[in-house]
Design a protein around this motif. Structure first.
Motif, PDB file in Angstrom:
ATOM      1  N   GLY A   1       0.817  -1.219   0.000  1.00 57.20           N
ATOM      2  CA  GLY A   1       0.000   0.000   0.000  1.00 57.20           C
ATOM      3  C   GLY A   1       0.845   1.261   0.000  1.00 57.20           C
ATOM      4  N   ASP A   2       0.168   2.381  -0.262  1.00 63.47           N
ATOM      5  CA  ASP A   2       0.870   3.675  -0.241  1.00 63.47           C
ATOM      6  C   ASP A   2       1.123   4.098   1.199  1.00 63.47           C
ATOM      7  OD1 ASP A   2       0.926   3.922  -2.969  1.00 63.47           O
ATOM      8  OD2 ASP A   2      -1.004   4.981  -3.062  1.00 63.47           O
ATOM      9  N   PRO A   3       2.177   4.882   1.417  1.00 66.78           N
ATOM     10  CA  PRO A   3       2.349   5.469   2.751  1.00 66.78           C
ATOM     11  C   PRO A   3       1.114   6.302   3.094  1.00 66.78           C
ATOM     12  CG  PRO A   3       4.262   5.890   1.365  1.00 66.78           C
ATOM     13  CD  PRO A   3       3.232   5.274   0.480  1.00 66.78           C
ATOM     14  N   GLY A   4       0.867   6.501   4.372  1.00 67.63           N
ATOM     15  CA  GLY A   4      -0.308   7.280   4.789  1.00 67.63           C
ATOM     16  C   GLY A   4      -0.981   6.632   5.973  1.00 67.63           C
ATOM     17  N   ALA A   5      -2.214   7.073   6.245  1.00 67.15           N
ATOM     18  CA  ALA A   5      -2.932   6.599   7.440  1.00 67.15           C
ATOM     19  C   ALA A   5      -3.873   5.457   7.095  1.00 67.15           C
ATOM     20  CB  ALA A   5      -3.727   7.754   8.036  1.00 67.15           C
ATOM     21  N   TYR A   6      -4.011   4.521   8.041  1.00 65.35           N
ATOM     22  CA  TYR A   6      -4.912   3.377   7.865  1.00 65.35           C
ATOM     23  C   TYR A   6      -5.666   3.109   9.166  1.00 65.35           C
ATOM     24  CZ  TYR A   6      -2.367   2.381   3.557  1.00 65.35           C
ATOM     25  OH  TYR A   6      -1.816   2.473   2.304  1.00 65.35           O
TER      26      TYR A   6
END
Ligand SMILES: NC(=O)c1ccc[n+]([C@@H]2O[C@H](COP(=O)([O-])OP(=O)(O)OC[C@H]3O[C@@H](n4cnc5c(N)ncnc54)[C@H](OP(=O)(O)O)[C@@H]3O)[C@@H](O)[C@H]2O)c1
Length: 336
Positions: free
Chosen positions: A238-243
């Motif tokens: 997945g892309d970096p960022g919030a989950y």
């Protein structure tokens, strides 16, 4: 060459299941963990894990831990400490971690934030997605710190090549994560007379303790499912960022009471809020009373992004996770 992973706070409720998961993940070659307590990973039969004692407030220890690492996972946190301790460990310690990870030139930094980063606001959309900015709740130290740290992480890594993954689990539970039950049962230690009475009542045969339930729904996520999501981000899925991370379904404090053999009494939500407001005023004496805010506001998360981008499929729903936590709490003697 496989990945070298450095973990702060690997001995906690999320860290231990993560170490177990990483032993299994082929892409991970070695794991180094650091926290303050003594810990011997070889006793669990783990082959990849090395451990050293150290404090996130000590920058030299962090530099040594991160040297040559591909991925840093930041779990070290003081969740229930005093006001000064939580500020030092969480705000200064986490900033130290972010800066040291950048300096070490790691590929990825994975940080365990929380649902609490969103704050507990009546006007928040339900279910909440990662597109909603985390604004925290001012009157709740943990929530405010989690929101502040997400902004600090973005600032610290701005302009660097480090990819940041921010995971936002709801309450983590399971046989080895019993913090929720520990808090419900053990809140007597905070000087609240009601839990003391409830515990005393529990010792009288046929008279189970009573937990007030305002009917507010909340989510649970199993510690092993959190470990799988963390492992996916460690591998760069997945892309970096919030989950957001939560199992399917919701529970109430009434469900918790039933799972541990207590009774619950339904109290109207406005009454619960009144109690929460009162507890927050008393928080001057004990910051732990600020946790009341988390149980009088519903904040339910949408987890579609983690499922789609990380390929994350939680194995346990909220009810199953609750039952497993209750069994774990009983085995650990928390309910005696
Ligand atoms: N548990 C949950 O329900 C939940 C939910 C959402 C998000 N999270 C977040 O996930 C992260 C991990 O939570 P957890 O449940 O695993 O917490 P935990 O069980 O309390 O473990 C905390 C870990 O941090 C270490 N630590 C604390 N202070 C430290 C310091 N000054 N230097 C180095 N290590 C330190 C602890 O070991 P020592 O005390 O021995 O140093 C331990 O390994 C936290 O950021 C938490 O906010 C947890």
């Amino acid at each position: 060459m496989g990945l070298t992973v450095a973990i702060t706070g690997p001995t906690g409720e999320i860290g231990l299941p993560l170490l177990r998961e990483l032993e299994r993940v082929e892409a991970v070659e070695s794991v180094r963990g650091m926290a303050r307590r003594p810990f011997r990973p070889e006793l669990a039969g783990w082959q990849k894990v090395a451990y050293r004692r150290g404090d996130v407030l000590d920058r030299d220890s962090l530099a040594a831990l991160f040297e040559g690492a591909d991925v840093v996972v930041h779990l070290a946190f003081s969740i229930f400490g005093g006001r000064g301790q939580t500020r030092r460990v969480n705000l200064i310690g986490s900033r130290n971690v972010f800066a040291a990870a950048r300096k070490a030139g790691v590929k990825r930094l994975v940080y365990a934030s929380s649902v609490a980063a969103y704050g507990f606001h009546a006007d928040a959309p339900q279910p909440i997605t990662e597109g909603v900015p985390p604004r925290g709740s001012e009157g709740f130290y943990y929530s405010a710190q989690k929101a502040e740290l997400e902004a600090a992480l973005a600032d610290s890594l701005d302009g660097s090549d480090v990819a940041a993954y921010v995971l936002r689990p709801c309450v983590v539970a399971g046989p080895q994560a019993t913090m929720l039950i520990d808090r419900v049962v053990g809140s007597a230690r905070l000087g609240d007379p009601l839990p003391k009475l409830r515990r005393w009542a529990g010792r009288v045969p046929g008279l189970a303790p009573v937990l007030p339930d305002s009917g507010v729904h909340f989510q649970l996520v199993h510690h092993d499912d959190v470990a799988v999501a963390l492992a996916a981000t460690i591998e760069g899925a997945g892309d970096p960022g919030a989950y957001n991370l939560a199992g399917t379904g919701t529970i109430t404090l009434g469900d918790v009471a039933r799972a541990i053999g207590w009774h619950s009494v339904r109290v109207p939500r406005p009454l619960a809020s009144l109690g929460g407001g009162f507890a927050r005023r008393l928080a001057f004496f004990s910051p732990q009373l600020e946790w009341a805010i988390a149980y009088d506001h519903e904040v339910l998360m949408d987890t579609a992004k983690a499922r789609q981008e990380l390929g994350w499929v939680p194995r346990f729903d909220a009810q199953e996770t609750l039952i497993q936590m209750a069994v774990g709490a009983r085995e650990a003697g928390l309910l005696d």
